[in-house]
Design an enzyme around this catalytic site. Sequence first.
Site, PDB file in Angstrom:
ATOM      1  N   TYR A   1      -6.860  16.551  -0.461  1.00 23.80           N
ATOM      2  CA  TYR A   1      -5.480  16.698  -0.276  1.00 23.80           C
ATOM      3  C   TYR A   1      -4.801  17.719  -1.331  1.00 23.80           C
ATOM      4  O   TYR A   1      -3.925  18.274  -1.149  1.00 23.80           O
ATOM      5  CB  TYR A   1      -4.731  15.894   0.055  1.00 23.80           C
ATOM      6  CG  TYR A   1      -4.886  14.895   1.318  1.00 23.80           C
ATOM      7  CD1 TYR A   1      -4.880  15.545   2.556  1.00 23.80           C
ATOM      8  CD2 TYR A   1      -5.197  13.468   1.326  1.00 23.80           C
ATOM      9  CE1 TYR A   1      -4.884  14.921   3.674  1.00 23.80           C
ATOM     10  CE2 TYR A   1      -5.102  12.946   2.658  1.00 23.80           C
ATOM     11  CZ  TYR A   1      -5.143  13.488   3.696  1.00 23.80           C
ATOM     12  OH  TYR A   1      -5.448  12.683   4.784  1.00 23.80           O
TER      13      TYR A   1
ATOM     14  N   ASN B   1       0.788  -1.105   0.019  1.00 22.49           N
ATOM     15  CA  ASN B   1       0.024   0.014  -0.021  1.00 22.49           C
ATOM     16  C   ASN B   1       1.006   1.311   0.063  1.00 22.49           C
ATOM     17  O   ASN B   1       1.652   1.417   0.855  1.00 22.49           O
ATOM     18  CB  ASN B   1      -0.768  -0.087   1.402  1.00 22.49           C
ATOM     19  CG  ASN B   1      -1.804   1.348   1.472  1.00 22.49           C
ATOM     20  OD1 ASN B   1      -2.802   1.587   0.520  1.00 22.49           O
ATOM     21  ND2 ASN B   1      -1.178   2.208   2.162  1.00 22.49           N
ATOM     22  N   GLU B   2       0.593   2.163  -1.027  1.00 19.33           N
ATOM     23  CA  GLU B   2       1.252   3.157  -1.064  1.00 19.33           C
ATOM     24  C   GLU B   2       2.999   3.132  -0.956  1.00 19.33           C
ATOM     25  O   GLU B   2       3.571   4.217  -0.187  1.00 19.33           O
ATOM     26  CB  GLU B   2       0.814   4.320  -0.192  1.00 19.33           C
ATOM     27  CG  GLU B   2      -0.609   4.836  -0.627  1.00 19.33           C
ATOM     28  CD  GLU B   2      -0.972   6.036   0.046  1.00 19.33           C
ATOM     29  OE1 GLU B   2      -0.462   6.606   1.325  1.00 19.33           O
ATOM     30  OE2 GLU B   2      -2.035   6.548  -0.154  1.00 19.33           O
TER      31      GLU B   2
ATOM     32  N   LYS C   1     -12.144  10.314   8.542  1.00 22.64           N
ATOM     33  CA  LYS C   1     -12.646  10.080   7.077  1.00 22.64           C
ATOM     34  C   LYS C   1     -13.833   9.054   7.109  1.00 22.64           C
ATOM     35  O   LYS C   1     -14.467   8.773   6.156  1.00 22.64           O
ATOM     36  CB  LYS C   1     -11.481   9.685   6.214  1.00 22.64           C
ATOM     37  CG  LYS C   1     -10.394  10.899   5.974  1.00 22.64           C
ATOM     38  CD  LYS C   1      -9.641  10.340   4.762  1.00 22.64           C
ATOM     39  CE  LYS C   1      -8.646  11.460   4.562  1.00 22.64           C
ATOM     40  NZ  LYS C   1      -7.715  11.584   5.461  1.00 22.64           N
TER      41      LYS C   1
END
Length: 755
Positions: free
Chosen positions: A444, A383-384, A539
């Site tokens: 963002y 992930n990322e 979120k």
Amino acid sequence: MRNVYKLENDWFFTKEPQDQVPAAPGQNWEAVTLPHCWNRYDGQDGGADFYRGKCWYVKNLKLPVLKPGTRIYAEFLAAASSCEVYVNGQKAATHEGGYSIFRADITSYLKDTDNVLSVMVNNQHQDQIYPQMADFTFYGGLYRGVNLIFVPETHFDLDYHGSQGVTVSSEITGDKQAKLTLHAYVKNAKETDQVLFTIYDQEKNIVGSITRPAAEDTFAEVLLMDLHLWQGVEDPYLYTVEAILSRHNEVLDEMQVRHGFRSFYVDPQKGFYLNGILTPLRGVSRHQDRLDIGYALTYKEHLEDAQLIKELGANTIRLAHYQHSQDFYNICDEMGFILWAEIPFISSMNPLPEAHQNCISQMTELINQNYNHSSICFWGISNEITIGESNPQLVKNLKELNALAHKLDPSRLTTMAQVSNLPMEDEQNQITDVLSYNHYFGWYQGELTDNEKWLDAFHAMHPDRALGISEYGCEGIITYHNDAPKAGDYSEEYQALYHEHMAKIIDERPWLWATHIWNMFDFGCDARDEGGVAGRNNKGLMTLDRKIKKDIFYLYQAYWSKAPVLHICSKRYAKRTQDMISVKVYSNQPEVELYVDGVFVEKKPGSHVFVFENVALKDGFTSITVKAGASSDTACFEKAAEPYAPYVLIEDESNTGVTNWFDNVDMTKAQPMTFNEGYFSIKDQMKVILKNDEASTVLVNAISSLMGMKLKKSMLAIMGSQTLEGLADKMPAKEGMNVDAIMSYINTELQKIAK
């Protein structure tokens, strides 16, 4: 026969350092029950200061009278993030990785009486253990419990990477017909031992059986007909495979595995197919922590989470960013969710070979321990991981993880979640079977419409690659409200606008193989301090305590649920100063009626989002009611003389970076670097720089400009002990800039600031 005893009670716990392996609790030790998490409070209160260290658990073991030849295993369902197990002062096991099962045969360490189990658990940063860095709290503890397992000398294998010792898989070979493949791995089998496999349908009728001689790998295949397929949330029908290990007329060991017969594939142009039926995967990501509980969830909390996701109408869950509880996987099998399961190879790669071996270990455990869960269709390898720059070693490691997943389980697909700024043409996008991107356009960075522009551009560039959205979302804090919502105001109204846009563009693109909202629930990130709420990522569609559904919960219900949905938005925006307001309603009904103080006003046709303009408010309280079919909902608004101050967040903008910090600076040539003592430099740890306002401004502006996102100071706290110098090889460089020039310029600016 196998017997399992939960070791829940009568544990003692301490954070105090120990000179030697403790044989008994000290005077100030705390009495605890398992599951236990020592960061349940400080991991969610902000400050990036939750306790990370070595802690000890001690328990006296009272063993029952056992049949001669019994083997005794200690089973740890999770220990975050490394663990050492001692029995009567002797080391019986070590384990690195905070989310998976591990076991130890402790038989030889036990005495007839007065046995002591001493367990050291450590959630400190360790270079060789993932996750290295991430936007969530690394809670510590024995947070899923500990068991003792008693088995005879001959038993289904308990020593292979925490797996069950029995695997079940199937291949659909015709209409309602499948080949069932069975493996039972038997330890210490004798020539006369046998394994009897019996297959039961959901009504407990026997539909097939086969007996095989017991062996280290007892293999069998059975062709079954007239099957009831596992059709996801529409019809999660499960069979049960019972494996009985017998010797003559005695059962030695027994295991049961539930199995759903299903086939699936992904078409890059059309999407996900389950049993030949196009089934767009639309759902959420989930973190496992809860308010004031941390990771120490029981079956009750796991079940509630799944029920809430089912209520939402989702059909898929991305289980981020680590292996989750067997309880939750079992529940997902039963409810029919399609799962993406992944390892915590996230945000930052450590170049140490030992760290890559930890990735391999965690992937091996994830797949072996969860091979039998029919709900899992995708293994996630990272992930990322390119938050910084990609490099050849990272690509090599990713390819190895992808190959490993296919070797361990050829029946499922691999995937990965890419960071938004990874170029579309990057070779990493060709590694896994399918892929997804994490995008936060409209929060963002960029504008909301950048989402569909990017998706369509990628789809056009790579028509043969199945693309999904692995994360999307924005913060919503139910205190804040705004008639003119905008990105960064944390209002429930902007969160609604954001998701209304995303839900619509996703609905228009069925070729997206899967989309996962970030996140189903708010979750703990002790480094964060945003919107006046410290220690949280806000979120979620619901709050961290699972008590409040935000408006957007009902938006997705309106898109996904088959049950009637009708919800008035902004009810918490209860005090209004306007004479006329807009009333927004989410519904899956074709038309909605509006009533004010019981008097019919208007009927509107529509789809998902209905807006009634210029609804008059009287002095005092006005009741608004909406009706659709047999459903109704009511909200009450108060006419106020002055704006209600708590609705608006007053935030210090100096804590937010700019994205143009390098403009008008020559970033093609590196300057010589100095490192004067008493001044900040790129050699300092992030957490040290962030404690100084002036130095932190340099850091936040630099990284915001490199990432192209307006990042907040608190978001960089997750980097902790990292240094800019250490991250140099991961720094993304924009066109016309080079990394050495970037680092030298940042260093020059930091060297102007005294410590």
